[in-house]
Design a protein around this motif. Structure first.
Motif, PDB file in Angstrom:
ATOM      1  N   TYR A  18      67.590  87.530  52.597  1.00  0.00           N
ATOM      2  CA  TYR A  18      67.660  87.562  54.057  1.00  0.00           C
ATOM      3  C   TYR A  18      69.126  87.638  54.470  1.00  0.00           C
ATOM      4  CZ  TYR A  18      68.529  82.550  53.349  1.00  0.00           C
ATOM      5  OH  TYR A  18      69.025  81.345  52.906  1.00  0.00           O
ATOM      6  N   ALA A  19      69.333  87.999  55.730  1.00  0.00           N
ATOM      7  CA  ALA A  19      70.698  88.139  56.242  1.00  0.00           C
ATOM      8  C   ALA A  19      71.092  86.869  56.982  1.00  0.00           C
ATOM      9  CB  ALA A  19      70.785  89.338  57.171  1.00  0.00           C
ATOM     10  N   ILE A  20      72.364  86.491  56.854  1.00  0.00           N
ATOM     11  CA  ILE A  20      72.860  85.309  57.582  1.00  0.00           C
ATOM     12  C   ILE A  20      74.140  85.681  58.350  1.00  0.00           C
ATOM     13  CG2 ILE A  20      71.916  83.627  55.969  1.00  0.00           C
ATOM     14  CD1 ILE A  20      74.837  83.385  54.840  1.00  0.00           C
ATOM     15  N   PRO A  21      74.323  85.061  59.535  1.00  0.00           N
ATOM     16  CA  PRO A  21      75.557  85.316  60.265  1.00  0.00           C
ATOM     17  C   PRO A  21      76.729  84.560  59.652  1.00  0.00           C
ATOM     18  CG  PRO A  21      74.138  83.818  61.493  1.00  0.00           C
ATOM     19  CD  PRO A  21      73.376  84.225  60.280  1.00  0.00           C
ATOM     20  N   VAL A  22      77.891  85.221  59.618  1.00  0.00           N
ATOM     21  CA  VAL A  22      79.101  84.609  59.067  1.00  0.00           C
ATOM     22  C   VAL A  22      80.271  84.889  60.012  1.00  0.00           C
ATOM     23  CG1 VAL A  22      78.368  84.807  56.663  1.00  0.00           C
ATOM     24  CG2 VAL A  22      79.624  86.694  57.732  1.00  0.00           C
ATOM     25  N   GLU A  23      81.370  84.219  59.727  1.00  0.00           N
ATOM     26  CA  GLU A  23      82.552  84.400  60.558  1.00  0.00           C
ATOM     27  C   GLU A  23      83.765  84.319  59.645  1.00  0.00           C
ATOM     28  OE1 GLU A  23      82.767  82.315  64.604  1.00  0.00           O
ATOM     29  OE2 GLU A  23      84.036  81.099  63.291  1.00  0.00           O
ATOM     30  N   ARG A  24      84.681  85.261  59.840  1.00  0.00           N
ATOM     31  CA  ARG A  24      85.889  85.215  59.017  1.00  0.00           C
ATOM     32  C   ARG A  24      86.865  84.228  59.637  1.00  0.00           C
ATOM     33  NH1 ARG A  24      87.573  87.476  54.894  1.00  0.00           N
ATOM     34  NH2 ARG A  24      86.176  89.250  54.688  1.00  0.00           N
ATOM     35  N   GLN A  25      87.339  83.287  58.816  1.00  0.00           N
ATOM     36  CA  GLN A  25      88.326  82.322  59.307  1.00  0.00           C
ATOM     37  C   GLN A  25      89.531  82.407  58.400  1.00  0.00           C
ATOM     38  OE1 GLN A  25      86.462  78.472  59.525  1.00  0.00           O
ATOM     39  NE2 GLN A  25      85.603  78.892  61.565  1.00  0.00           N
ATOM     40  N   GLY A  26      90.537  83.124  58.863  1.00  0.00           N
ATOM     41  CA  GLY A  26      91.710  83.332  58.018  1.00  0.00           C
ATOM     42  C   GLY A  26      91.301  84.094  56.773  1.00  0.00           C
ATOM     43  N   ALA A  27      91.625  83.518  55.614  1.00  0.00           N
ATOM     44  CA  ALA A  27      91.324  84.209  54.368  1.00  0.00           C
ATOM     45  C   ALA A  27      89.889  83.963  53.921  1.00  0.00           C
ATOM     46  CB  ALA A  27      92.285  83.737  53.279  1.00  0.00           C
ATOM     47  N   SER A  28      89.272  82.916  54.479  1.00  0.00           N
ATOM     48  CA  SER A  28      87.941  82.596  53.949  1.00  0.00           C
ATOM     49  C   SER A  28      86.834  82.974  54.924  1.00  0.00           C
ATOM     50  CB  SER A  28      87.862  81.106  53.605  1.00  0.00           C
ATOM     51  OG  SER A  28      87.876  80.371  54.807  1.00  0.00           O
ATOM     52  N   LEU A  29      85.637  82.978  54.389  1.00  0.00           N
ATOM     53  CA  LEU A  29      84.462  83.387  55.140  1.00  0.00           C
ATOM     54  C   LEU A  29      83.598  82.153  55.334  1.00  0.00           C
ATOM     55  CD1 LEU A  29      83.420  86.125  56.117  1.00  0.00           C
ATOM     56  CD2 LEU A  29      82.092  86.276  54.012  1.00  0.00           C
ATOM     57  N   LYS A  30      83.119  81.950  56.564  1.00  0.00           N
ATOM     58  CA  LYS A  30      82.346  80.752  56.834  1.00  0.00           C
ATOM     59  C   LYS A  30      80.957  81.132  57.344  1.00  0.00           C
ATOM     60  CE  LYS A  30      82.497  76.513  59.497  1.00  0.00           C
ATOM     61  NZ  LYS A  30      82.858  75.946  60.779  1.00  0.00           N
ATOM     62  N   ALA A  31      79.922  80.536  56.757  1.00  0.00           N
ATOM     63  CA  ALA A  31      78.571  80.749  57.280  1.00  0.00           C
ATOM     64  C   ALA A  31      78.443  79.967  58.579  1.00  0.00           C
ATOM     65  CB  ALA A  31      77.539  80.272  56.269  1.00  0.00           C
ATOM     66  N   LEU A  32      77.674  80.498  59.525  1.00  0.00           N
ATOM     67  CA  LEU A  32      77.625  79.851  60.833  1.00  0.00           C
ATOM     68  C   LEU A  32      76.703  78.639  60.869  1.00  0.00           C
ATOM     69  CD1 LEU A  32      77.905  82.704  63.470  1.00  0.00           C
ATOM     70  CD2 LEU A  32      79.665  81.330  62.360  1.00  0.00           C
ATOM     71  N   SER A  33      75.666  78.626  60.048  1.00  0.00           N
ATOM     72  CA  SER A  33      74.771  77.461  60.094  1.00  0.00           C
ATOM     73  C   SER A  33      75.136  76.452  59.013  1.00  0.00           C
ATOM     74  CB  SER A  33      73.308  77.881  59.931  1.00  0.00           C
ATOM     75  OG  SER A  33      73.043  78.171  58.577  1.00  0.00           O
ATOM     76  N   GLN A  34      74.868  75.202  59.306  1.00  0.00           N
ATOM     77  CA  GLN A  34      75.140  74.126  58.360  1.00  0.00           C
ATOM     78  C   GLN A  34      74.369  74.358  57.067  1.00  0.00           C
ATOM     79  OE1 GLN A  34      77.184  72.006  57.718  1.00  0.00           O
ATOM     80  NE2 GLN A  34      76.494  69.876  57.670  1.00  0.00           N
ATOM     81  N   ARG A  35      73.107  74.782  57.219  1.00  0.00           N
ATOM     82  CA  ARG A  35      72.289  75.056  56.038  1.00  0.00           C
ATOM     83  C   ARG A  35      72.985  76.065  55.115  1.00  0.00           C
ATOM     84  NH1 ARG A  35      66.847  76.539  54.152  1.00  0.00           N
ATOM     85  NH2 ARG A  35      67.041  78.651  53.346  1.00  0.00           N
ATOM     86  N   GLU A  36      73.493  77.133  55.686  1.00  0.00           N
ATOM     87  CA  GLU A  36      74.119  78.158  54.851  1.00  0.00           C
ATOM     88  C   GLU A  36      75.469  77.713  54.312  1.00  0.00           C
ATOM     89  OE1 GLU A  36      72.726  80.643  53.522  1.00  0.00           O
ATOM     90  OE2 GLU A  36      70.840  80.391  54.618  1.00  0.00           O
ATOM     91  N   ARG A  37      76.155  76.852  55.050  1.00  0.00           N
ATOM     92  CA  ARG A  37      77.411  76.320  54.513  1.00  0.00           C
ATOM     93  C   ARG A  37      77.121  75.464  53.276  1.00  0.00           C
ATOM     94  NH1 ARG A  37      78.764  76.013  60.128  1.00  0.00           N
ATOM     95  NH2 ARG A  37      78.190  73.820  60.304  1.00  0.00           N
ATOM     96  N   ILE A  38      76.021  74.695  53.345  1.00  0.00           N
ATOM     97  CA  ILE A  38      75.666  73.863  52.186  1.00  0.00           C
ATOM     98  C   ILE A  38      75.171  74.738  51.033  1.00  0.00           C
ATOM     99  CG2 ILE A  38      74.040  72.099  51.370  1.00  0.00           C
ATOM    100  CD1 ILE A  38      74.365  70.738  54.125  1.00  0.00           C
ATOM    101  N   ARG A  39      74.408  75.779  51.373  1.00  0.00           N
ATOM    102  CA  ARG A  39      73.981  76.688  50.295  1.00  0.00           C
ATOM    103  C   ARG A  39      75.194  77.311  49.611  1.00  0.00           C
ATOM    104  NH1 ARG A  39      71.466  81.292  51.052  1.00  0.00           N
ATOM    105  NH2 ARG A  39      70.236  81.420  49.160  1.00  0.00           N
ATOM    106  N   ALA A  40      76.206  77.629  50.401  1.00  0.00           N
ATOM    107  CA  ALA A  40      77.367  78.317  49.838  1.00  0.00           C
ATOM    108  C   ALA A  40      78.159  77.429  48.887  1.00  0.00           C
ATOM    109  CB  ALA A  40      78.267  78.817  50.963  1.00  0.00           C
ATOM    110  N   LYS A  41      78.164  76.114  49.152  1.00  0.00           N
ATOM    111  CA  LYS A  41      79.059  75.248  48.369  1.00  0.00           C
ATOM    112  C   LYS A  41      78.358  74.222  47.499  1.00  0.00           C
ATOM    113  CE  LYS A  41      83.189  75.804  51.073  1.00  0.00           C
ATOM    114  NZ  LYS A  41      84.295  75.167  51.794  1.00  0.00           N
ATOM    115  N   GLY A  42      77.060  74.042  47.676  1.00  0.00           N
ATOM    116  CA  GLY A  42      76.372  73.029  46.870  1.00  0.00           C
ATOM    117  C   GLY A  42      76.196  71.749  47.647  1.00  0.00           C
ATOM    118  N   PRO A  43      75.458  70.777  47.090  1.00  0.00           N
ATOM    119  CA  PRO A  43      75.193  69.525  47.793  1.00  0.00           C
ATOM    120  C   PRO A  43      76.495  68.831  48.183  1.00  0.00           C
ATOM    121  CG  PRO A  43      73.970  69.623  45.722  1.00  0.00           C
ATOM    122  CD  PRO A  43      74.882  70.805  45.749  1.00  0.00           C
TER     123      PRO A  43
END
Lengths: 166, 117, 553
Positions: free
Chosen positions: B61-86
């Protein structure tokens, strides 16, 4: 579409008749509950075997009075996760005493054949004959049963010494 | 349309992956292919569906993201946790791309106390 | 405890073989994910946020030391060295690989364990009072009934594709430690006026989206009719439960929509029709299973232990732990020992492989190798001789596992939440950790007394928030985590559902809000009152005012 009867693939001697078509003379036909209710007399007057297909929202009580006149009852699984027909099958066999062919039709996984036979199905419409041996093997998934249903299998008779300690 | 990336879980181990700019799948959100039109998103999802058929991944599925400086940030908390682990086990948290996985600063843990560990 | 015979072993081995085949079919492409999902779920295998999750059944929460060691081995060999004990008395592994799962199941089978029916729309692993067989107040060991139900429900051919999941809980004591009123079926063991043992049958309780306290549909069911009666309930549900709407598919919705009387009549009519059939276990079947749960070989029946009393007097920390973590035993000279899996700042219910091995060893030395898992995500050593309790405590304390907080404010139930779970809206575990840290002072915990905080990360309520004295429910507000607070819930024999107190609090503010509630109780309590008593006496108003002022938002 292929048919398993009892424990092997078999040719299907029945035809499914829609609600509008004329019944071919002498043919063994399976009709919907609606058609059965509408044309009951004429269908019985054909002097050829007739079966009824029940959808998953049509409980067997609807045909209970006619059990002895039907040679086949087909129960439909619209999705393999819709398990109502497992109860219907047991009611038909164990309460209403239905002795004819009880056929499972619709969306069926081979992992379900073991359960289906235990509740009283003896015929199964499956997608095709691909992996035929694997399908047939599924009837033997388990050698032990913990429940007694109408299939005659018994719970194991167990004799052993009690264990001591918690 | 906001920026999106396509994500899925690997069939073999359920690991989180993203469709990458190189056309394959990457574990790092920072390497994901970012699209900003419906047409491009549909194109990525079509690629992802082929990977489903090839039994590489599950449920893309597709998720919204946002570029913040050099890094990319997922917009939802769920996807931020998926991106980095528990967030509660720094040691199981995904490092940034190229990291060793040991630096807990890579994690978004909001509690530093892991007395039991 | 129950020991498998050749039939049980055969069945579990055949299930491992079947699942190995199903995984192979998935990996070869013969099964699509949609087809595989219900099959894997019926073996407890989920796809979570970061990985697969395998939920292993611990039937009625009963484990041996040998089994606990194998759980540790699996954590180490196939996972990341830890496991999570759940509110359903099971254990979950968070990181297994799909192709390794059949091997995990084979390793479980070696110690008579499995993952049967730990998920899916079938009769789930039965849960029971964790003190069964040891509780001073019990009428009968709930494990006997639970094992009968386990066997009957395993691969039940009629009830493996129900409208929705189905949970049965059993308590053998008047005091309900199994939360039976919030299960699809709850069985309370009772003795009737003739001295006969049977069950009060409660149906249609549950938490989740529509929390409901169950309805008693039969005041007394003779024990010998247990299975035919369960079969009647399940048959009515299987045919008439809703299948068109996932959120209305549980039996509680059927009971509500049909009305209790009509539902009961239907079940009773179905039961009359099947009672004469060979559904029920015979009294020999019951006796054979009961014999498996014979008491251990107690070595004393002297109620007093001078060693134990001396140790309590000599060591303040030991005395503190005894006050919270011991429960009365039916055998004089013995105690039930609770092991808290809630150290300050820890993850509720988590245990490392090393922890598990220590528990196994302690149980072997001092509890007849018996261990229980509680629905509060703690462990129990059910048969500890009073004179051994000090040694148990020392061994636990040496590993940092002697938290003296059973039923206190830091003994928090928490679901995995958004750190792991695919369904969650918000994190649960770090909220529990922060509350635990806020109330870390033992003196403060004792002063507050019994207070059950339960946290769920979504409406599915795996953290039982509706029945927490203070319940927290995580919700998603525009991608941010917020927490609704309910007050006054309880899961015991006086079960009640919590009342929503007002608007939700942010992740950053929720711990302060909990502290405000606790301080309000401390200010307003009368002597002897626990939080729940004060809430029941005063109602929600003073708590609401403390949180939101006199003009709530």
């Amino acid at each position: 579409m292929a048919l398993i009867q009892h424990s092997d693939f078999a040719d299907d001697s029945w035809i499914r008749l829609d609600d509008a078509s004329e019944a071919p003379i002498g043919a063994k036909i399976i009709v919907s509950l609606e058609r059965w209710q509408r044309d009951r007399e004429s269908l019985l007057g054909r002097n050829a075997p007739v079966g009824v297909l029940l959808k998953s929202n049509q409980p067997p009580a609807l045909i209970a009075a006619d059990i002895d006149r039907l040679s086949l009852i087909a129960l439909e699984f619209p999705k393999f996760t819709d398990g109502r027909a497992y109860s219907y099958a047991r009611l038909l066999r164990e309460r209403h005493g239905f002795k004819g062919e009880l056929r499972a039709v619709g969306n069926i996984l081979r992992d379900q054949l073991f359960f289906m036979r235990r509740v009283g199905f003896d015929a199964f419409e499956v997608p095709d004959r691909a992996r035929a041996q694997e399908w047939l093997k599924s009837f033997g998934d388990f050698d032990v049963v913990y429940q007694e249903t109408g299939d005659g299998r018994r719970r194991p008779v167990r004799v052993r010494e009690p264990e001591i300690g918690g | 349309m906001a920026q999106h990336v396509v994500t899925a879980n690997r069939l073999g181990d359920g690991g989180v992956v993203y469709l990458s700019t190189a056309g394959g799948w990457t574990e790092w959100l920072s390497e994901a292919d970012i699209v900003d039109s419906d047409a491009d998103e549909a194109r990525l999802l079509a690629i992802a569906e082929r990977a489903v058929a090839a039994r590489l991944v599950v449920a893309p599925y597709a998720i919204p993201v946002e570029r913040q400086g050099a890094s990319l940030k997922a917009l939802s908390q769920r996807e931020r946790i998926r991106a980095k682990g528990p967030t509660i086990h720094p040691q199981f948290c995904k490092p940034e791309a190229g990291g060793t996985g040991l630096e807990s600063s890579a994690c978004m843990s909001t509690t530093n106390t892991t007395a039991h560990w | 405890m129950y020991v498998y015979d050749e039939y049980d072993r055969t069945l579990v081995a055949e299930r491992v073989a079947q699942f190995r085949g199903q995984v192979a079919r998935r990996l070869s492409g013969e099964l699509s994910e949609d087809e595989f999902r219900p099959l894997r779920l019926m073996n407890g295998l989920y796809m979570q946020l970061h990985a697969y999750m395998l939920r292993v059944a611990i039937p009625y929460g009963t484990l041996s030391s040998v089994q606990m060691r194998q759980l540790a081995m699996i954590a180490r060999k196939y996972d990341k060295g830890y496991g999570h004990f759940t509110t359903r008395q099971n254990i979950q592994y968070n990181w297994p690989k799909l192709d390794a799962v059949p091997d995990i199941l084979a390793d479980l089978a070696k110690v008579e364990m499995h993952a049967h029916q730990t998920s899916g729309n079938c009769i789930r692993n039965v849960t029971a009072d964790q003190y069964a067989g040891a509780a001073a107040d019990e009428i009968e060991d709930a494990r006997i009934t639970s094992e009968v139900i386990r066997q009957w429900s395993t691969f039940h051919p009629e009830f493996s594709f129900l409208p929705r999941k189905f949970k049965i809980a059993v308590t053998g004591s008047p005091h309900d430690r199994a939360a039976i009123k919030v299960h699809d079926i709850g069985l309370r063991t009772i003795r009737n006026d003739h001295g006969e043992v049977g069950y009060e049958v409660v149906v249609g309780g549950g938490l989740g989206r529509t929390p409901i306290v169950g309805l008693t549909i039969r005041e007394f069911l003779p024990k010998r009719h247990l299975l035919s009666y369960l079969e009647a309930i399940l048959r009515v549900y299987n045919q008439e439960g809703r299948r068109d709407n996932l959120f209305k598919a549980r039996i509680k919705i059927l009971v509500q929509s049909m009305g209790g009387t009509a539902f009961t009549e239907k079940v009773e009519a179905e039961w009359r029709a099947i009672r004469k059939d060979a559904v029920d276990f015979s009294s020999e079947d019951f006796a054979r299973i009961a014999a498996q749960f014979a008491p251990p070989r107690y070595v004393t029946s002297t109620a007093h232990s001078a060693e134990f009393e001396a140790a309590r007097l000599a060591d303040k920390d030991f005395e503190a732990w005894c006050r919270t973590n011991l429960a009365p035993h039916k055998q004089p000279g013995y105690a039930i020992v609770n092991i808290s899996l809630k150290p300050i700042g820890g993850v509720p219910g988590d245990a490392t492989a090393e922890d598990m091995e220590l528990f196994a060893k302690i149980a072997e030395l001092w509890s007849f190798s018996a261990i229980r898992v509680t629905h509060s995500q703690n462990l129990v050593l059910p048969y500890v001789r009073l004179s051994d309790v000090h040694a148990v405590w020392q061994a636990l304390r040496g590993a940092g596992l002697a938290a003296p907080n059973i039923d206190l404010i830091t003994d928090i139930i928490s679901c995995p939440g958004l750190d792991y779970c695919n369904l969650a809206n918000a994190r649960s575990i770090p909220v529990a950790q922060r509350i635990s840290e806020r109330f870390a002072s033992l003196d403060r915990q004792y002063d507050i007394g019994e207070l059950k905080i339960k946290i769920s990360g979504c409406i599915n309520a795996c953290g039982h928030h509706h029945v927490g004295h203070i319940g927290l429910l995580g919700v998603d507000k525009k991608g941010e985590e917020f927490y609704q607070i309910t007050l006054g819930g309880s899961a015991d024999e006086n079960a009640s559902l919590g009342t929503l107190v007002g608007p939700a609090f942010s992740y950053d503010r929720v711990v302060d809000a909990v502290e405000t509630l606790v301080e309000t109780y401390v200010t307003k309590r009368q002597p002897g009152e626990i939080f729940l008593d004060t809430y029941r006496r005063l109602g929600v108003a003073p708590f609401k005012e403390a949180l939101y002022g006199s003009h709530p938002a």
